[in-house]
Design a protein around this motif. Sequence first.
Motif, PDB file in Angstrom:
ATOM      1  N   GLU A  24       0.834  -1.205   0.000  1.00 47.07           N
ATOM      2  CA  GLU A  24       0.000   0.000   0.000  1.00 47.07           C
ATOM      3  C   GLU A  24       0.876   1.265   0.000  1.00 47.07           C
ATOM      4  OE1 GLU A  24      -3.306   2.269   2.855  1.00 47.07           O
ATOM      5  OE2 GLU A  24      -2.485   0.326   3.419  1.00 47.07           O
ATOM      6  N   ALA A  25       1.906   1.291   0.858  1.00 42.81           N
ATOM      7  CA  ALA A  25       2.789   2.465   0.926  1.00 42.81           C
ATOM      8  C   ALA A  25       3.567   2.640  -0.373  1.00 42.81           C
ATOM      9  CB  ALA A  25       3.744   2.323   2.104  1.00 42.81           C
ATOM     10  N   ALA A  26       4.044   1.546  -0.958  1.00 41.47           N
ATOM     11  CA  ALA A  26       4.801   1.630  -2.210  1.00 41.47           C
ATOM     12  C   ALA A  26       3.915   2.128  -3.354  1.00 41.47           C
ATOM     13  CB  ALA A  26       5.403   0.273  -2.555  1.00 41.47           C
ATOM     14  N   ARG A  27       2.654   1.698  -3.385  1.00 35.96           N
ATOM     15  CA  ARG A  27       1.741   2.158  -4.440  1.00 35.96           C
ATOM     16  C   ARG A  27       1.434   3.650  -4.291  1.00 35.96           C
ATOM     17  NH1 ARG A  27       0.195  -1.674  -7.706  1.00 35.96           N
ATOM     18  NH2 ARG A  27       0.194  -3.861  -7.027  1.00 35.96           N
ATOM     19  N   ARG A  28       1.300   4.123  -3.060  1.00 33.98           N
ATOM     20  CA  ARG A  28       1.080   5.551  -2.858  1.00 33.98           C
ATOM     21  C   ARG A  28       2.295   6.347  -3.338  1.00 33.98           C
ATOM     22  NH1 ARG A  28      -0.907   6.648   3.156  1.00 33.98           N
ATOM     23  NH2 ARG A  28      -1.080   8.764   2.310  1.00 33.98           N
ATOM     24  N   ALA A  29       3.487   5.832  -3.060  1.00 30.08           N
ATOM     25  CA  ALA A  29       4.704   6.499  -3.535  1.00 30.08           C
ATOM     26  C   ALA A  29       4.738   6.527  -5.063  1.00 30.08           C
ATOM     27  CB  ALA A  29       5.932   5.778  -2.991  1.00 30.08           C
ATOM     28  N   LEU A  30       4.364   5.413  -5.685  1.00 30.06           N
ATOM     29  CA  LEU A  30       4.358   5.339  -7.150  1.00 30.06           C
ATOM     30  C   LEU A  30       3.364   6.339  -7.744  1.00 30.06           C
ATOM     31  CD1 LEU A  30       5.269   3.917  -9.748  1.00 30.06           C
ATOM     32  CD2 LEU A  30       3.447   2.236  -9.365  1.00 30.06           C
ATOM     33  N   GLU A  31       2.185   6.418  -7.147  1.00 27.06           N
ATOM     34  CA  GLU A  31       1.166   7.342  -7.644  1.00 27.06           C
ATOM     35  C   GLU A  31       1.659   8.788  -7.564  1.00 27.06           C
ATOM     36  OE1 GLU A  31      -3.315   8.861  -6.342  1.00 27.06           O
ATOM     37  OE2 GLU A  31      -2.512   6.985  -5.538  1.00 27.06           O
ATOM     38  N   MET A  32       2.248   9.169  -6.441  1.00 27.02           N
ATOM     39  CA  MET A  32       2.751  10.536  -6.277  1.00 27.02           C
ATOM     40  C   MET A  32       3.894  10.828  -7.240  1.00 27.02           C
ATOM     41  SD  MET A  32       2.759  11.106  -2.163  1.00 27.02           S
ATOM     42  CE  MET A  32       1.221  11.425  -1.276  1.00 27.02           C
ATOM     43  N   ALA A  33       4.786   9.866  -7.420  1.00 29.52           N
ATOM     44  CA  ALA A  33       5.917  10.061  -8.331  1.00 29.52           C
ATOM     45  C   ALA A  33       5.432  10.279  -9.758  1.00 29.52           C
ATOM     46  CB  ALA A  33       6.861   8.867  -8.263  1.00 29.52           C
ATOM     47  N   ARG A  34       4.428   9.517 -10.166  1.00 27.66           N
ATOM     48  CA  ARG A  34       3.899   9.674 -11.526  1.00 27.66           C
ATOM     49  C   ARG A  34       3.170  10.998 -11.672  1.00 27.66           C
ATOM     50  NH1 ARG A  34       1.951   3.357 -12.505  1.00 27.66           N
ATOM     51  NH2 ARG A  34       3.936   2.663 -13.427  1.00 27.66           N
ATOM     52  N   ARG A  35       2.474  11.424 -10.609  1.00 22.55           N
ATOM     53  CA  ARG A  35       1.738  12.686 -10.663  1.00 22.55           C
ATOM     54  C   ARG A  35       2.687  13.869 -10.856  1.00 22.55           C
ATOM     55  NH1 ARG A  35      -1.146  13.398  -5.401  1.00 22.55           N
ATOM     56  NH2 ARG A  35      -2.033  11.382  -6.006  1.00 22.55           N
ATOM     57  N   SER A  36       3.856  13.808 -10.240  1.00 21.14           N
ATOM     58  CA  SER A  36       4.807  14.917 -10.356  1.00 21.14           C
ATOM     59  C   SER A  36       5.868  14.659 -11.422  1.00 21.14           C
ATOM     60  CB  SER A  36       5.489  15.170  -9.008  1.00 21.14           C
ATOM     61  OG  SER A  36       6.246  14.033  -8.618  1.00 21.14           O
ATOM     62  N   ALA A  37       5.721  13.586 -12.192  1.00 22.10           N
ATOM     63  CA  ALA A  37       6.658  13.242 -13.278  1.00 22.10           C
ATOM     64  C   ALA A  37       8.080  13.066 -12.762  1.00 22.10           C
ATOM     65  CB  ALA A  37       6.615  14.294 -14.384  1.00 22.10           C
ATOM     66  N   ALA A  38       8.209  12.556 -11.527  1.00 20.59           N
ATOM     67  CA  ALA A  38       9.533  12.287 -10.954  1.00 20.59           C
ATOM     68  C   ALA A  38       9.926  10.867 -11.339  1.00 20.59           C
ATOM     69  CB  ALA A  38       9.499  12.459  -9.445  1.00 20.59           C
ATOM     70  N   ARG A  39      10.602  10.732 -12.462  1.00 23.90           N
ATOM     71  CA  ARG A  39      10.812   9.403 -13.039  1.00 23.90           C
ATOM     72  C   ARG A  39      11.755   8.537 -12.200  1.00 23.90           C
ATOM     73  NH1 ARG A  39      11.437   7.950 -18.765  1.00 23.90           N
ATOM     74  NH2 ARG A  39       9.954   6.381 -18.056  1.00 23.90           N
ATOM     75  N   LYS A  40      12.751   9.139 -11.584  1.00 23.31           N
ATOM     76  CA  LYS A  40      13.635   8.307 -10.762  1.00 23.31           C
ATOM     77  C   LYS A  40      12.876   7.749  -9.572  1.00 23.31           C
ATOM     78  CE  LYS A  40      18.031   7.944  -8.435  1.00 23.31           C
ATOM     79  NZ  LYS A  40      19.369   8.504  -8.227  1.00 23.31           N
ATOM     80  N   LEU A  41      12.076   8.574  -8.926  1.00 23.25           N
ATOM     81  CA  LEU A  41      11.248   8.090  -7.825  1.00 23.25           C
ATOM     82  C   LEU A  41      10.279   7.007  -8.295  1.00 23.25           C
ATOM     83  CD1 LEU A  41      10.303  11.214  -5.681  1.00 23.25           C
ATOM     84  CD2 LEU A  41      11.358   9.098  -4.866  1.00 23.25           C
ATOM     85  N   GLU A  42       9.755   7.198  -9.500  1.00 22.62           N
ATOM     86  CA  GLU A  42       8.864   6.184 -10.058  1.00 22.62           C
ATOM     87  C   GLU A  42       9.595   4.851 -10.198  1.00 22.62           C
ATOM     88  OE1 GLU A  42       6.246   5.316 -14.145  1.00 22.62           O
ATOM     89  OE2 GLU A  42       7.373   7.196 -13.914  1.00 22.62           O
ATOM     90  N   GLY A  43      10.824   4.909 -10.704  1.00 22.73           N
ATOM     91  CA  GLY A  43      11.606   3.684 -10.840  1.00 22.73           C
ATOM     92  C   GLY A  43      11.899   3.036  -9.497  1.00 22.73           C
TER      93      GLY A  43
END
Length: 936
Positions: free
Chosen positions: A289-308
């Motif tokens: 759940e925590a990892a998915r929230r991080a992924l969603e936020m990273a994609r929303r702000s176009a932070a590709r390294k965080l997304e990876g």
Amino acid sequence: MKPRQNLQQSRSGVGADQLIDAARALLQEASIDPAALAATLERLRGELASWRRLGNADRQIEVLELLCKAHQRAGQADLALAYGEEAVELSRLAKDDYGMAVTSLRLAAIRQGLGQQRRATQILEEALEGSRAADSAQLEVLTLIRLAGAQQRLGELGLALRSFEQGLSLLGEPEVEIGDEAEMRFGYGGLLIALQRPLESGHQFEQAAELYRRAPDGQQQLASVLNRLAHVAYRLGDRKRVEELLAESRALLMAMGEKAPGAQDELALSHLFQARLELDEKNLPRAEEAARRALEMARRSAARKLEGMALLDLGRIRRRLPDAASSLQYCRQALEIFEDLEEPASQALAGIRVAEALLDLGRPQEAWQYIEPGLQIAEAQRIASHRSDVRADYFAFRQDFFEIAIDVLMAKHRIDADGGFHLEALEVHERRRARNLLDTLSAAQGAEPVEEDPQLLAEEGALEAELRRLTRDVAVPDIEDQLVGLLHGLQRVRGELRRRRHPEAAAAPVDLERMLSTLEADDSLVLVYSLGERGGYLWSILGGHVEAYPLQNLWAIEANIDQLAEHLPRTAERSLMATRRAGKALGELLLGPVAKKLGDRRLVVVAPGKLQHIPFGALMRPGSTSEDNYLIRRHEVVMLPSVASLVLMRQQEAGRPIPGGGIFALADPVFGLDDPRLRAPTRDAAPLPGPATEVKRNPVAAPQAAPDPTYLKEALEAQQRSIELLSDRMEFKVNSRLPGSGKEVAGIIDLADELGVKVVSHLGFEASREVLVGADLGELSVLHIASHAFQDQALPELSGLILSLVDEQGRPRNGFLRAFEISRLQLPLELVVLSACETGRGRAQAGEGVLGLSRAFLDAGATRLVTSLWKVDDGSTAELMRHFYAFYLRTGLSPSAALRQAQLVLLDDTSTRAPYHWAGFVFQGEWRAAPKDLSE
């Protein structure tokens, strides 16, 4: 051009008009109205055309820089680059180094945003030259911060470390502001985390946090630092502290508003850390759940390294469920992102995780293509650093790369036994072993004399002297932090000296063919062990031929190692029975696969982790029914850091002059004022030199300085505190005399006189640090030291020997000889015997081996070592050494064979039959006798 005082001031002597001022103000706003930005761009283009017609280069540069920044804010990277590059070119023509460097910083940021990391790094290297030419410390600091960050993204951690070290040296300049220092320490802390040095990293982040707390607009930066401190606490295993820091960071971010620049990224990062905490606690649903929230936020702000990063964490979580198929999907997505971003280190990690998932799915052939690039990157990052401590820590962290590689190759070997994959697995295993030792051995061979940098040598001497001063009084407040700082400084200086002496920063691994050819004519059975998360493996090498075996029941191996280690240093009958049981079980597990090959051969063992602290001679032969059929009954046992180290040791010994023969012995030092050998102090006795005076490394001792009249009283008090604290910390009594050590050297002298062997002995007060450090050992073959020793698990460089602590008049002297000093001695000897407690122990570091006294002597040039694994008994040690030297000198046996024969004598004596008495000493290194004898 005259250097700027502040980066925010106007860049030219011509006053900025209202348009320029308005454009600057607009571009400083956190969010910009698109219509206002478009209008500003139109007016700036018109302004540029006007200044081009007038031929005013300064104003053209000023407007070009604003156009570059404005198009960057508009998301028009191509136009921003075009205007910025034109500004840089005009600045060069105008010889405006400052302006060229400032604009280059922006161009590098744009290139990084496009994933063009290599080009960004090149631009920053040019900007660094410009900042130095402009003589601007502030601009140089900011450029070094950006350059180090770019080098880190490329995986060039050693270069990044050097850039940060250069920047840190400028922090005292008046021009450098608090915000610059905070940013430097923040970036440096991030690098130290990547280098697996959490304690140092935390120190830097704490300083950055304090600086940001003092800044009026530093709340967002403070939240970022708190997130990184949470990462440090996570690495240190302090879950409570992690949660406290994450809560504080989130509170700051929420107070600023989620739309604040960078807030989404920092919130995403905090959720990633939370996911890792939950994963460690095996709470997989909450971790996901925590990892998915991080992924969603990273994609929303176009932070590709965080997304990876979030995708990789999801891959880890799904693998634990287990759901290898989903894990593979997430890890492949992360790999694609890191490939686009041109971040090799992250790309290597993602590739390894892909391979791991493929292995879980039973597809090892496909997995291998993802592994070798990761190993190459890990190797490149290790070699790039000029500091051996950094290389060791980073390589220890990346041992999982090599473990997975070995697992994949051994899986392929199970599918195709004739494909040679077990040989590749052995070669990969050797690539991970004792690499810093290999660096030292390689550098020592054929080294050409170079003109040393006197400034670096002076700095090295000053750091060593300060370390000696502090370690004489371990009651100094905050001594641990001071010692860590000094040791890291010493590693930095020694690393730079080494880099200049040997441009190749680190040795390439010895290839398998060369290792096997070295062993081809030898009848020894070489046993190489690997114990990993998935399983264990044993490679046997006999006559250059290699076979591989899986090791079963790793849990039982670990349990029996612990049980054996617990009972070995005991003599009670109950402990003896427990030792035999654990030794029998462990012998079956570790040697059962090669039982038919054992015969009476010499066993050469390359062991990892806890196995390095177990005397294999005390294990039972597999299949034996006798209660004391220890391996030592039929086998000579030799320990090696790695097979490759043997190759280089033999090269080292072959390339140096043969020693003239003879033994140099120190024993029975004087430790305290209650020693009966101590004479009453006399009034005419000259005081010892003051605390600033130190003896230099051999062969020349430093002249004595003028005495300090207050030194005697203070030194006595400081030494007593140091002794008491060391005794508590290391669990030994340094004041206790070792009369057996004097007897063992007396026995060596009697035997040597009988055989005509030269002995240079120093007993009692002469068994001193000064005598050993200042000795010329070039004409001797054996160094024998019988005294107290201690190991510092946290800081192995501070492990040491304790020699005489007072002189004949009872005046204190520095009797501590530490590993960081020993490693710099020149010891081209056939044999070093450390007849003291626990000289073969130390910190077992993954990939590097045991760090402590034994490693220091190998670094100093010793190729054969006899060391101890526990607190050995004074009497039985003297008896063991008497027999050892009798077999060694009288019969001409090699040191390893002589040690075995001496151990058998004690084993067959009912009073010393317990392994505690005879098994504590082990042999490490080259087992062949040196090409000479010991006669004068």
